[in-house]
Design an enzyme around this catalytic site. Structure first.
Site, short mmCIF file in Angstrom:
data_model
loop_
_atom_site.label_atom_id
_atom_site.label_comp_id
_atom_site.label_asym_id
_atom_site.label_seq_id
_atom_site.Cartn_x
_atom_site.Cartn_y
_atom_site.Cartn_z
CE1 TYR A 27 -4.16 1.79 0.37
CE2 TYR A 27 -2.88 3.17 1.85
CZ TYR A 27 -4.01 2.96 1.09
OH TYR A 27 -4.99 3.92 1.05
CB ALA A 58 -2.61 -4.01 7.41
CB CYS A 82 3.19 0.58 6.47
SG CYS A 82 3.38 2.19 7.23
CB VAL A 83 -1.70 0.71 9.69
CG1 VAL A 83 -3.04 1.42 9.81
CG2 VAL A 83 -1.88 -0.73 9.25
CB ILE A 84 0.22 6.07 7.91
CG1 ILE A 84 1.55 5.42 7.50
CG2 ILE A 84 0.44 7.53 8.35
CD1 ILE A 84 2.24 6.09 6.32
CD GLU A 87 -8.44 14.19 7.61
OE1 GLU A 87 -9.66 14.18 7.37
OE2 GLU A 87 -7.63 14.94 7.05
CB THR A 88 -11.67 7.92 9.99
OG1 THR A 88 -10.91 6.88 9.35
CG2 THR A 88 -12.05 9.00 8.98
CG HIS A 90 -10.07 2.43 8.17
ND1 HIS A 90 -10.90 1.33 8.07
CD2 HIS A 90 -9.05 2.22 7.32
CE1 HIS A 90 -10.38 0.48 7.19
NE2 HIS A 90 -9.26 1.00 6.71
NE ARG A 128 8.47 3.27 14.76
CZ ARG A 128 8.89 4.50 15.02
NH1 ARG A 128 9.28 5.29 14.05
NH2 ARG A 128 8.90 4.96 16.26
#
Length: 175
Positions: A27, A58, A82-84, A87-88, A90, A128
């Site tokens: 992603y 993910a 990777c999860v960044i 604004e929500t 989610h 990371r």
């Protein structure tokens, strides 16, 4: 005053071949490429072989590992993604559900190194993921390899939970 030090276990030695499946979500492709590079270096150091598959995000990583465990022939698994934070909420769902699913698969006996980054911004992810910096992809591969070594040390005896299916042949008696 120096910061905390971290002890890194040396990679285990294997007397039989080890095959690792890397399941990666590209992603954020630049992050994924660094994670994969770090994982491949650790796998190569251990003399293991690998396959790589890509999934959209993910949340699909644990599902792919579950499918591979049922249908493939792998000793261990490396989950890379990777999860960044956005604004929500989610972000919270993806972080918690992917981590929980990997943990449940691990508790079923799969040897999984979790390298899914959960970060506030792209800069944190880049540090990371970079093999020359925090090398979390390499760390996830090393974790999977250590779990494979433990599984082999303790044997592969099947320990069923719940009911088993026994077939009675003609002339057998139930005791």
């Amino acid at each position: 005053m120096a910061g905390p030090t971290h002890h890194i276990l040396p990679l285990p030695d294997f007397d039989k071949p080890v095959k690792i499946l890397i399941v990666a979500s590209p992603y954020y492709k630049d992050i994924s490429d660094h994670q994969i590079a770090g994982a491949l270096a650790e796998i190569a150091k251990a003399g293991a072989t690998h396959e790589i598959v890509h999934v959209p995000g993910a949340l699909e990583i644990p599902t792919a590992i579950g499918i591979a465990a049922r249908m493939g022939d792998f000793d261990g698994y490396v989950a890379l993604g990777c999860v960044i934070r956005g604004e929500t909420t989610h972000y919270d769902t993806v972080c918690n559900d992917s981590s929980r699913a990997l943990q449940l698969l691990g508790l079923q006996g799969l040897c999984i190194g979790n390298g899914i980054l959960t970060v506030e911004n792209h800069a944190q992810a880049a540090v990371r993921a970079d093999p020359a910096q925090m090398n979390k992809g390499g760390g996830a591969a090393a974790a999977a390899l250590h779990l494979v070594a433990l599984a082999r040390k303790w044997g592969k005896a099947e320990k069923g939970v719940g009911f088993t299916r026994d077939i009675l042949m003609a002339g057998d008696t139930i005791r």
